[in-house]
Design a protein around this motif. Structure first.
Motif, mmCIF file in Angstrom:
data_model
loop_
_atom_site.group_PDB
_atom_site.id
_atom_site.type_symbol
_atom_site.label_atom_id
_atom_site.label_comp_id
_atom_site.label_asym_id
_atom_site.label_seq_id
_atom_site.Cartn_x
_atom_site.Cartn_y
_atom_site.Cartn_z
ATOM 1 N N TYR A 6 113.813 23.236 39.513
ATOM 2 C CA TYR A 6 114.240 22.056 38.723
ATOM 3 C C TYR A 6 113.598 21.652 39.397
ATOM 4 C CZ TYR A 6 115.754 17.748 38.033
ATOM 5 O OH TYR A 6 115.529 16.212 36.441
ATOM 6 N N SER A 7 111.841 20.700 38.539
ATOM 7 C CA SER A 7 110.925 19.692 39.441
ATOM 8 C C SER A 7 111.825 18.253 38.983
ATOM 9 C CB SER A 7 109.420 20.261 39.142
ATOM 10 O OG SER A 7 109.228 19.301 39.453
ATOM 11 N N PRO A 8 112.138 17.106 39.615
ATOM 12 C CA PRO A 8 112.832 16.351 38.883
ATOM 13 C C PRO A 8 111.628 15.316 37.724
ATOM 14 C CG PRO A 8 113.751 16.143 41.024
ATOM 15 C CD PRO A 8 112.286 17.419 40.879
ATOM 16 N N GLY A 9 110.039 15.700 38.306
ATOM 17 C CA GLY A 9 109.200 14.907 37.593
ATOM 18 C C GLY A 9 108.845 13.924 38.548
ATOM 19 N N LEU A 10 107.595 13.247 37.680
ATOM 20 C CA LEU A 10 107.033 12.341 38.598
ATOM 21 C C LEU A 10 106.839 11.288 38.531
ATOM 22 C CD1 LEU A 10 103.546 12.459 39.798
ATOM 23 C CD2 LEU A 10 102.543 11.944 37.431
ATOM 24 N N HIS A 11 106.770 9.794 39.218
ATOM 25 C CA HIS A 11 107.528 8.472 39.530
ATOM 26 C C HIS A 11 106.164 8.030 39.686
ATOM 27 C CE1 HIS A 11 110.370 5.706 40.642
ATOM 28 N NE2 HIS A 11 109.479 5.168 40.463
ATOM 29 N N GLN A 12 104.721 7.262 38.872
ATOM 30 C CA GLN A 12 104.661 6.934 38.889
ATOM 31 C C GLN A 12 103.826 4.673 39.349
ATOM 32 O OE1 GLN A 12 100.695 8.260 36.704
ATOM 33 N NE2 GLN A 12 98.887 7.576 38.070
ATOM 34 N N LEU A 13 103.415 4.579 40.586
ATOM 35 C CA LEU A 13 103.439 3.511 40.812
ATOM 36 C C LEU A 13 101.826 2.642 40.657
ATOM 37 C CD1 LEU A 13 105.964 3.853 43.799
ATOM 38 C CD2 LEU A 13 106.393 3.191 41.156
ATOM 39 N N LEU A 14 101.739 1.535 39.934
ATOM 40 C CA LEU A 14 100.346 0.914 39.644
ATOM 41 C C LEU A 14 100.799 0.093 39.856
ATOM 42 C CD1 LEU A 14 100.246 2.802 36.304
ATOM 43 C CD2 LEU A 14 98.679 3.255 38.353
ATOM 44 N N ILE A 84 106.389 3.718 36.120
ATOM 45 C CA ILE A 84 106.819 4.913 34.724
ATOM 46 C C ILE A 84 107.000 5.990 35.629
ATOM 47 C CG2 ILE A 84 105.487 6.075 32.902
ATOM 48 C CD1 ILE A 84 102.825 4.365 33.484
ATOM 49 N N TYR A 85 108.665 6.490 35.258
ATOM 50 C CA TYR A 85 109.098 7.604 35.883
ATOM 51 C C TYR A 85 109.596 8.882 34.463
ATOM 52 C CZ TYR A 85 112.261 11.097 38.276
ATOM 53 O OH TYR A 85 112.751 12.079 38.447
ATOM 54 N N LEU A 86 109.215 9.914 33.903
ATOM 55 C CA LEU A 86 109.838 10.498 33.902
ATOM 56 C C LEU A 86 110.889 11.395 34.233
ATOM 57 C CD1 LEU A 86 106.733 10.474 30.842
ATOM 58 C CD2 LEU A 86 109.320 9.271 30.612
ATOM 59 N N CYS A 87 111.602 12.008 33.746
ATOM 60 C CA CYS A 87 111.942 13.409 34.696
ATOM 61 C C CYS A 87 111.706 14.781 33.914
ATOM 62 C CB CYS A 87 113.540 13.634 34.342
ATOM 63 S SG CYS A 87 114.269 13.435 33.658
ATOM 64 N N ASN A 88 111.848 16.104 33.931
ATOM 65 C CA ASN A 88 111.260 17.051 34.318
ATOM 66 C C ASN A 88 113.000 18.037 33.978
ATOM 67 O OD1 ASN A 88 108.683 16.168 33.948
ATOM 68 N ND2 ASN A 88 108.297 17.292 36.050
ATOM 69 N N TYR A 89 113.077 17.371 33.178
ATOM 70 C CA TYR A 89 114.776 18.288 32.378
ATOM 71 C C TYR A 89 114.135 19.334 31.899
ATOM 72 C CZ TYR A 89 119.478 19.311 31.815
ATOM 73 O OH TYR A 89 120.625 20.072 31.393
ATOM 74 N N LEU A 90 114.294 19.321 30.411
ATOM 75 C CA LEU A 90 113.867 20.512 29.272
ATOM 76 C C LEU A 90 112.385 20.688 29.734
ATOM 77 C CD1 LEU A 90 115.978 19.332 26.735
ATOM 78 C CD2 LEU A 90 116.545 21.504 28.573
ATOM 79 N N GLN A 91 111.229 19.993 29.818
ATOM 80 C CA GLN A 91 110.001 20.219 30.103
ATOM 81 C C GLN A 91 109.405 19.617 31.353
ATOM 82 O OE1 GLN A 91 108.668 19.047 26.271
ATOM 83 N NE2 GLN A 91 108.427 17.025 26.595
ATOM 84 N N ASP A 92 108.215 19.921 31.622
ATOM 85 C CA ASP A 92 107.172 19.339 33.217
ATOM 86 C C ASP A 92 106.358 18.415 32.058
ATOM 87 O OD1 ASP A 92 105.528 18.722 34.330
ATOM 88 O OD2 ASP A 92 104.926 20.259 34.883
ATOM 89 N N ASN A 93 106.939 16.719 32.340
ATOM 90 C CA ASN A 93 106.094 15.836 31.720
ATOM 91 C C ASN A 93 105.792 15.265 32.842
ATOM 92 O OD1 ASN A 93 107.662 15.523 29.299
ATOM 93 N ND2 ASN A 93 109.429 15.134 31.020
ATOM 94 N N THR A 94 104.851 15.808 33.715
ATOM 95 C CA THR A 94 103.539 15.384 35.043
ATOM 96 C C THR A 94 102.744 15.102 33.719
ATOM 97 O OG1 THR A 94 104.507 17.008 36.162
ATOM 98 C CG2 THR A 94 102.080 16.321 36.923
ATOM 99 N N ALA A 95 101.903 15.601 32.886
ATOM 100 C CA ALA A 95 100.841 15.285 32.428
ATOM 101 C C ALA A 95 101.086 13.788 31.303
ATOM 102 C CB ALA A 95 100.550 16.086 31.753
ATOM 103 N N LYS A 96 102.315 13.836 30.809
ATOM 104 C CA LYS A 96 102.605 13.078 30.434
ATOM 105 C C LYS A 96 103.010 11.901 30.869
ATOM 106 C CE LYS A 96 105.616 13.932 26.691
ATOM 107 N NZ LYS A 96 107.041 14.104 26.128
ATOM 108 N N VAL A 97 103.276 11.568 32.027
ATOM 109 C CA VAL A 97 103.580 9.923 32.728
ATOM 110 C C VAL A 97 101.997 9.673 32.581
ATOM 111 C CG1 VAL A 97 104.103 9.462 35.029
ATOM 112 C CG2 VAL A 97 105.392 11.039 34.128
#
Length: 120
Positions: A6-14, A84-97
């Protein structure tokens, strides 16, 4: 559903510099644009809080089933910060963030002052 990792996701701070401070005082326009982002990327909004200040700057928190999008504007400095933060529970959302961040940068016609990416 069985997952081996499990990878919780990408958190992007701008932190962005915005040439047109009018967009930094248009909270409802930001909410409408965010609604198009949510539809485009099939994200589910579970709540939104909008607070406008005396100078029409705003703070908005959009709570998502997948996590959140938050913004704070400073028109007196032509700047904003976004989270902007999207978790990766069901899919990898890294690119989406990253794509969503770019959509907001284009929306504000902004220059990036700071961009932090945190893999949570």
């Amino acid at each position: 559903m069985t997952q081996t990792s499990y990878s919780p996701g990408l958190h992007q701070l701008l932190t962005l510099s915005v040439p047109n401070s009018n967009k930094l005082t248009a909270a409802q326009d930001f909410v409408l644009f965010t609604d198009t982002i949510l539809q485009k990327y099939q994200l589910e909004k579970v709540g939104v809080v909008v607070h406008s200040f005396e100078n029409d700057s705003f703070t908005i928190a959009v709570c998502l089933k997948e996590s959140h999008i938050c913004i704070h504007t400073w028109p007196e400095y032509n700047q904003l910060t976004m989270d902007i933060y999207l978790c990766n529970y069901l899919q990898d959302n890294t690119a989406k963030v990253k794509t969503i961040a770019n959509d907001y940068i284009e929306y504000f016609q902004a220059d990036v002052i700071k961009n932090f990416e945190i893999n949570r």
